[in-house]
Design an enzyme around this catalytic site. Structure first.
Site, mmCIF file in Angstrom:
data_model
loop_
_atom_site.group_PDB
_atom_site.id
_atom_site.type_symbol
_atom_site.label_atom_id
_atom_site.label_comp_id
_atom_site.label_asym_id
_atom_site.label_seq_id
_atom_site.Cartn_x
_atom_site.Cartn_y
_atom_site.Cartn_z
ATOM 1 N N TYR A 115 -34.737 -80.325 18.691
ATOM 2 C CA TYR A 115 -33.808 -81.255 18.016
ATOM 3 C C TYR A 115 -34.687 -82.240 17.750
ATOM 4 O O TYR A 115 -34.791 -83.493 16.932
ATOM 5 C CB TYR A 115 -33.170 -82.022 19.436
ATOM 6 C CG TYR A 115 -32.603 -83.215 19.691
ATOM 7 C CD1 TYR A 115 -31.327 -83.900 19.178
ATOM 8 C CD2 TYR A 115 -33.302 -83.898 20.356
ATOM 9 C CE1 TYR A 115 -31.119 -85.024 19.124
ATOM 10 C CE2 TYR A 115 -32.649 -85.223 20.117
ATOM 11 C CZ TYR A 115 -31.754 -85.999 19.524
ATOM 12 O OH TYR A 115 -30.951 -87.230 20.098
ATOM 13 N N LYS A 124 -34.349 -85.459 14.511
ATOM 14 C CA LYS A 124 -35.129 -85.982 14.112
ATOM 15 C C LYS A 124 -36.530 -87.045 14.300
ATOM 16 O O LYS A 124 -36.602 -88.260 13.628
ATOM 17 C CB LYS A 124 -35.316 -87.291 15.989
ATOM 18 C CG LYS A 124 -33.385 -86.511 16.976
ATOM 19 C CD LYS A 124 -32.671 -87.919 15.982
ATOM 20 C CE LYS A 124 -31.361 -87.267 16.238
ATOM 21 N NZ LYS A 124 -30.102 -87.949 15.937
#
Ligand SMILES: NC(=O)c1ccc[n+]([C@@H]2O[C@H](COP(=O)([O-])OP(=O)(O)OC[C@H]3O[C@@H](n4cnc5c(N)ncnc54)[C@H](O)[C@@H]3O)[C@@H](O)[C@H]2O)c1
Length: 253
Positions: free
Chosen positions: A128, A132
């Site tokens: 993640y 991002k």
């Protein structure tokens, strides 16, 4: 505004569409898997056909894994799925919309949703955080590109902190084929004496999503490069201090 709402779950997009219709706006719901370039191209075709020039593009679809797990326990599929939605989804959005935005005389703005997770160390959440952070770098470069080329397109990176949404359940949306190489999930707390890692909507003090709207609107209206929903994590200052200390002097341009 009139809004085209895209989501991999059509019913979710339709609920938002119905809210907009009730407000007297034009709105269309389109089932879209943003990890697929052709689907985002098709979405752009629908958007331009239904609403004409598009003023704002929000690359906001995102997914995460639960439970938190170590990078060495993650499968290739874990990373491909999360990168596919979170980073490639935003990339496909730029690629499908920017040429048409640039061809229009009207100014346009793109909001890419990153995460506060990229502004501090977040163990157990490597895929993640990587996805991002890629959005952050991509946005930094494209904002400068569009300005240098005079395209009239602004770019904002949104760094949400914890927000009360259904985000932590996003593995439900994962295509079954992505799980084929899963080795069996080892929860991150296996390595931390049972202390679970909590983030996002599971965190006490997570804010109402409605509070994020005005922050994003302000960023669009003022063409801000960044939008923040929460106080800056102290680690950002620590990183700046370390980079300053370690950088050659005088500064290199
Ligand atoms: N909630 C938080 O605490 C938090 C914190 C930081 C960043 N974010 C980011 O905010 C964004 C919005 O998330 P949210 O909190 O509203 O969660 P959410 O789960 O309510 O919204 C995410 C939406 O993305 C959709 N989606 C998932 N995969 C998709 C795909 N392949 N194609 C199209 N749509 C897809 C889901 O159906 C869902 O409606 C995400 O990018 C997330 O990473 C959330």
């Amino acid at each position: 505004m009139d809004v085209v709402v895209a989501d991999i779950e059509l019913e979710a997009a339709e609920r938002v569409r119905d809210e907009l219709l009730a407000l007297g706006r034009r709105s269309v719901a389109v089932r879209t898997d943003v990890s697929q370039a052709a689907e985002v191209e098709a979405l752009a075709d629908v958007a331009y056909a239904e609403l004409g020039d598009i003023a704002v593009l929000a690359n906001n679809a995102g997914v995460t894994w639960r439970p938190y797990r170590a990078s060495w326990d993650a499968s290739i599929g874990d990373f491909e799925w999360i990168m596919g939605v979170n980073f490639w989804g935003a990339f496909h959005g730029h690629r499908a919309f920017v040429p048409r935005m640039a061809a229009s005389p009207l100014p346009a703005h793109i909001v890419n949703t990153s995460s506060i997770a990229t502004l501090k160390p977040t163990p157990g959440h490597a895929a993640y955080t990587a996805s991002k952070a890629a959005i952050g770098g991509f946005s930094l470069a494209t904002r400068a590109e569009y300005a240098a080329a005079g395209l009239g397109i602004g770019v904002t990176v949104l760094y949400p902190g914890p927000v009360q949404t259904g985000f932590a359940t996003s593995e439900r949306l994962r295509p079954a084929a992505d799980r084929a190489d899963a080795r069996g999930v080892v929860p991150w707390q296996t390595y931390t004496d049972g202390e679970p890692m909590r983030a996002g909507a599971e965190t006490p003090g997570a804010i109402d999503p409605a509070a994020v709207g005005p922050i994003v609107l302000d960023a669009i209206e003022h063409d801000r490069p960044y939008a923040m929903t929460h106080p800056l994590p102290p680690y950002v200052h620590e990183r700046a201090r370390l980079l300053t200390e370690l950088s050659p002097h005088p500064p290199v341009e």
